[in-house]
Motif scaffolding. Structure first.
Motif, PDB file in Angstrom:
ATOM      1  N   ARG A   6      -7.904   4.180  -8.230  1.00  0.00           N
ATOM      2  CA  ARG A   6      -7.451   4.431  -6.578  1.00  0.00           C
ATOM      3  C   ARG A   6      -7.673   3.119  -5.752  1.00  0.00           C
ATOM      4  O   ARG A   6      -8.536   2.680  -5.545  1.00  0.00           O
ATOM      5  CB  ARG A   6      -7.789   5.370  -5.911  1.00  0.00           C
ATOM      6  N   ARG A  62       0.224   4.557   0.025  1.00  0.00           N
ATOM      7  CA  ARG A  62      -0.131   5.514   1.189  1.00  0.00           C
ATOM      8  C   ARG A  62       0.392   5.102   2.427  1.00  0.00           C
ATOM      9  O   ARG A  62       0.986   6.222   3.147  1.00  0.00           O
ATOM     10  CB  ARG A  62      -1.604   5.605   1.118  1.00  0.00           C
ATOM     11  N   ARG A  63       0.277   4.106   2.849  1.00  0.00           N
ATOM     12  CA  ARG A  63       0.902   3.634   4.308  1.00  0.00           C
ATOM     13  C   ARG A  63       2.337   3.504   4.052  1.00  0.00           C
ATOM     14  O   ARG A  63       2.969   4.026   5.274  1.00  0.00           O
ATOM     15  CB  ARG A  63       0.427   2.346   4.612  1.00  0.00           C
ATOM     16  N   ASP A  78       0.814  -1.158   0.075  1.00  0.00           N
ATOM     17  CA  ASP A  78      -0.061  -0.073   0.057  1.00  0.00           C
ATOM     18  C   ASP A  78       0.736   1.251  -0.126  1.00  0.00           C
ATOM     19  O   ASP A  78       1.794   1.516   0.942  1.00  0.00           O
ATOM     20  CB  ASP A  78      -0.708  -0.056   1.218  1.00  0.00           C
TER      21      ASP A  78
END
Length: 978
Positions: free
Chosen positions: A944, A553-554, A551
């Motif tokens: 996304r 974003r993380r 991921d």
């Protein structure tokens, strides 16, 4: 002739320094002054060598010892091992010492320098042993000797020598001796390695830069030591300093009767004069060196060392004479006299390695002399004599390898294994995909007719036809709180697994930092502690990134936090009183100093980035184990061929074929070693497969454990350089990590066994490999804590779903056995699916490998056995006939509220709705599902993926709250009646 010319023309440091004096004729007179000193020698033939008093450091009365007997015995044993290892390094035997080394007259010339380096080494070791006067002091000595013997590190011994120097006070001789000892273990041998050791034996650790300053200080304190000045001369880069040192060495040798030192100083001066073109003066220096050695031998006829010194000087002047002047008679006279002396020495020591090698060297010099001057018979006699002596020594060391197993060989083996794993991984996965495509086209002998009605896909529903209930969702929709036990548990389990991995990695970093301080001789400070924690714990970032399905974003948040901590440490250092760091003449600001040390610790572990490569991550750890076995076999083969016995075997094989060369011999030995150990590698991989199938570990635990095992190896290598064998305690860091992981994940596994799994069927449009892989990574990372994921195997997810069992089935040619080619095998394969969770509480991906005549029946069977269905319809169009069949089957057999379709801008939404409406109208007209509650969910991902998966989990949570039961599982018989 070519061999001799190459040997004489080699790059001696003394010669290179002396060439700088070629245009300075005035300074040459200073060297001639040394030669003039020998006039005194010629008139003092009876002068005997005087022995200087030992330095005051050795005259001090030994203090009362209170050292335990076992500790003293350990110290003595380590000291003996150090001396034996150093002697073997300075005087390598056969086969390490080959004929091309022995024939080099320079090696014979500098044998006296080797003797001095070895005697200084022995004295340095003895000085350390003498420091063991108390229990505490003895333990410090034992530690210093141990890390030197086992790891070649001198940090601890340097501290002890520094104390000796400080303790010597104003005693000039004692301080001078302590200075020489302080560089005697590593720096002096490294500084003189080009003159004293064969090129392949030269050390790679110390640079020797500390030797010259120490010996200059020692010479100033004790100007009467001949060899101190000789070393200063050999290492001086300034011509004036070199000349001064040689003159002082000659005067000191004359004053003390040190004939060996005087002869060698004259020979070094001759080398300098010869390199400057003053050949007559160089010949005079060499002749005076022989006379000095002859005077010593005449004064002590029974002195073995005097005879050896004379033979050495005679051999050198003989080799120089024939090389430069062509004076055969003078060269023959000198060499034959040297031969007589060495034959007498060999008779006194018939098993002496050094005596035999020196005799071989003399025979080879005579062989070259006679061969160059067309004395064929005499040349052959001396060559045969040299070969007989060499063969006799070789027979006593048939199995002694010239290569040694050390840290360098181990690192190279792992590096090559990693590179081969990288290449082989991509090749195997590509071949695996190719084989899958071929088997997916395999036809059954009696296929089941389960074709959808093609007309349904093109019919337009009438105006009064019921439309299928559809609910549009997007990633922008707000997610409600999780209600179902399965999905809520999956979210909690993933958070717990993340914390467990972070805490276990932090514990590993803490243990590694403690070991670095305790065994790495690093002084503790909070800043260093923070740097070590960040350096040893950085794989936490990698592990969490993989755990979260990559991921982005993380990962961004995680990197910001990690880099922020590192930057904070740098700011603390910059605001303190830390000075700038000088590296290679470049001044590094204090802010960047922590980054230097952090980078030094992290750089070897960058190999871990290998696990980020999606194409081979699933097979990488298993394949790496196999490659390590293969490369260890190759290394063992190369070591074996470096022995005389091994080389004889290779020669016996290749010479009759007419293809012998050293490279082919090494390659053949490496391949033979690989062949011998590859079966053991296969057994190791098969054991991993058995453990995986028995669920002793999961696919993710294999990857995570491999990452921390490699970090453990990096820790071991670093500690080994400072602590020797004690570095094995690095395994304790991995044990702590593994224990925390086991304790932390055990509750997840227990809870997963007690709760029925929620099965998810994942369907997709084939042909979009990268996009499908990303969605699968994100979805599987989150869903597998709730239950297994079922799918039809295809090449697009081959690199994600392959596991040790599938890899071995493919490599062994048994992949076809996993495919369902005949419809009769379908029920058995579906029933054989194991839904048990792994030891970490996660479930697995269940793939059905199907032929072209069984995939439709398999899809229907999976629909009847799953609780939810997610279908990736990005890129869907009328060309995707298989997806149309799957949509028809979903509408017919799965409650609408448990169907989730993922779409985006590439989806032909109009055609999709037309297909769904047509299928629903047909199904509703034949059943009672027209009034069914729920609606098909169309989730727009909008590119996304991470947000889409989170929204998908929330929608799945809502769908699991519906009470409508699924139809019973469909078997082949039921499908045939449909």
């Amino acid at each position: 002739m070519a061999c001799r010319g190459k040997a004489i023309a080699g790059s001696l440091r003394v010669q290179r320094l002396a060439r700088a004096l070629a245009t300075r004729a005035v300074e040459a007179a200073r060297l001639l002054a040394l030669v003039g000193l020998t006039t005194v020698v010629l008139f003092q033939p009876a002068l005997t060598q005087e022995r200087r008093d030992p330095p005051a450091i050795a005259l001090q009365p030994p203090p009362q010892r209170s050292v335990p007997g076992h500790l003293q015995r350990t110290i003595d044993s380590l000291a003996t091992r150090a001396k034996q290892a150093f002697y073997a390094r300075m005087e390598p035997g056969i086969p390490k010492l080959i004929l091309s080394n022995i024939v080099d007259a320079r090696r014979d010339l500098f044998s006296v320098l080797r003797d001095y380096v070895r005697s200084n080494f022995d004295a340095a070791v003895d000085a350390l042993v003498a420091e063991a006067t108390t229990d505490e002091r003895a333990r410090a000595v034992e530690h210093a000797l141990r890390i030197f013997v086992e790891a070649g590190q001198t940090s601890a011994s340097d501290a002890l020598y520094a104390e000796m120097i400080e303790r010597s006070g104003t005693d000039a001789r004692a301080r001078s001796a302590a200075l020489r000892y302080s560089v005697g273990l590593a720096e002096l041998p490294a500084a003189l390695a080009r003159l004293t050791e064969a090129p392949f034996v030269a050390p790679f650790g110390p640079t020797g830069d500390k030797a010259l300053p120490a010996f200059r200080r020692a010479a100033d304190l004790d100007p009467d030591d001949t060899w101190t000045w000789i070393v200063v001369a050999l290492k001086s880069t300034d011509p004036g300093n070199m000349e001064h040192a040689l003159l002082t060495a000659g005067k000191s040798a004359l004053a003390q009767g040190d004939w060996s030192g005087l002869a060698f100083a004259l020979q070094v001066a001759g080398l300098a004069l010869e390199s400057r073109g003053r050949l007559a003066d160089a010949d005079r220096a060499y002749t005076d060196a022989v006379q000095a050695a002859r005077n010593r031998s005449a004064a002590a006829p029974s002195d073995v060392e005097a005879a050896r010194e004379l033979a050495r000087s005679l051999l050198w002047i003989g080799s120089v004479t024939v090389r430069r002047n062509g004076e055969v008679a003078q060269a023959r006279m000198a060499l034959e006299e040297a031969l007589q002396l060495r034959e007498a020495a060999a008779l006194r020591q018939p098993d002496g390695m050094r005596e035999t090698i020196e005799l071989i060297s003399c025979h080879l010099q005579l062989n070259m002399l006679f061969h160059q001057n067309a004395f064929g018979a005499e040349a052959k006699d001396h060559l045969d004599a040299a070969m007989r002596l060499y063969s006799a020594m070789a027979d006593r060391s048939q199995f002694a390898p010239t290569l040694a197993i050390d840290g360098g060989l181990t690192s190279e083996t792992l590096l090559i294994a990693g590179a081969l794993t990288l290449v082989a991984g991509f090749v195997l996965v590509a071949l695996y995909r190719r084989r899958m495509r071929a088997l997916m086209r395999a036809a059954a002998k009696a296929p089941v007719a389960l074709q959808f009605e093609s007309s349904l896909a093109t019919q337009f529903p009438g105006a009064d036809a019921p439309a299928i209930p559809i609910r549009f969702e997007s990633t922008a929709s707000s997610a409600a709180a999780l209600r179902s036990g399965a999905v809520a548990h999956a979210a909690i389990a993933m958070r717990r697994a993340s914390w467990v991995q972070a805490l276990s990695g932090g514990a590993f970093a803490a243990v590694a930092s403690i070991l670095t301080f305790r065994l790495g001789d690093v002084e503790f400070s909070y800043v260093r502690c923070a740097i070590f924690l960040l350096a040893w714990g950085w794989p936490i970032v990698l592990v969490l990134h993989l755990l979260w399905g990559q991921d982005r974003r993380r990962l961004g948040v995680l990197l910001v936090g990690y880099v922020g901590l590192l930057a904070g440490v740098c700011l603390i250092v910059a605001r303190g009183d830390t000075p700038s760091l000088e590296v290679g003449g470049i001044s590094i600001a204090p802010f960047f100093v922590p980054l230097i040390f952090w980078g030094a610790a992290v750089l070897p572990a960058l190999f871990l980035a290998f696990f980020l490569l999606r194409g081979i991550r699933a097979v990488g750890p298993v394949l790496l184990v196999f490659m390590i076995f293969a490369m260890c076999g190759a290394a063992a083969g190369v070591i074996a061929v470096s022995t005389l016995a091994g080389m004889k075997v290779v020669v016996a094989i290749l010479v009759p074929l007419g293809v012998f060369s050293p490279w082919i011999a090494v390659l053949l030995a490496a391949v033979a070693g690989m062949v011998l150990l590859v079966p053991f590698g296969w057994i190791a991989v098969d054991l991993i497969r058995r453990g995986y199938e028995a669920r002793y570990f999961s696919d993710t635990s294999i990857v995570f454990d491999s990452i921390w095992l490699f970090q453990t190896l990096s820790l071991f290598r670093m500690l080994f350089h400072s602590a020797g064998r004690a570095a094995w305690v690095a395994l304790g860091a991995f044990v702590v990590y593994r224990l925390i992981v086991w304790l932390g994940l055990r509750p997840l596994a227990t809870a997963a066994k007690l709760r029925p799994p929620v099965r998810l069927l994942l369907l997709r449009v084939f042909g979009f490999k990268r996009r499908t892989e990303r969605l699968f990574d994100l979805l599987s990372a989150r869903w597998r804590y709730a239950g297994p994921i079922a799918l039809i195997a295809a090449p697009d997810l081959a690199s994600r779903s392959i596991d040790p069992a599938k890899l071995l089935a493919f490599v062994s040619g048994r992949l076809k056995r996993r495919f369902i080619i005949e419809p009769a095998d379908l029920d058995q394969r579906v029933q054989a699916v194991d839904d048990r969770p792994d030891i970490d509480g996660s479930h697995r991906v269940d793939e059905l490998f199907c032929g072209k005549d069984t995939w439709q029946a398999a899809v229907l069977s999976l629909m009847g056995n799953c609780d939810l269905v997610a279908m990736d319809l990005r890129g869907f169009s009328p060309d995707n006939k298989g997806c149309v069949f799957e949509l028809q089957s979903l509408v017919a057999h799965v409650p609408l509220g448990k169907i989730m379709l993922l779409i985006d801008a590439t989806t032909d939404v109009g055609f999709l709705r037309q297909t769904l409406d047509t299928c629903w109208r047909t199904v509703a007209s034949r059943s009672t599902r027209a009034g069914e509650a729920g609606a098909v969910i169309l989730l727009d991902t909008r590119g996304r993926d991470a947000l889409a998966v989170e929204r998908l989990m929330a929608l799945a949570d809502q769908a699991l709250g519906l009470t409508a039961p699924l139809p019973p599982p469909l078997g082949t018989a039921a499908l045939a009646r449909a």
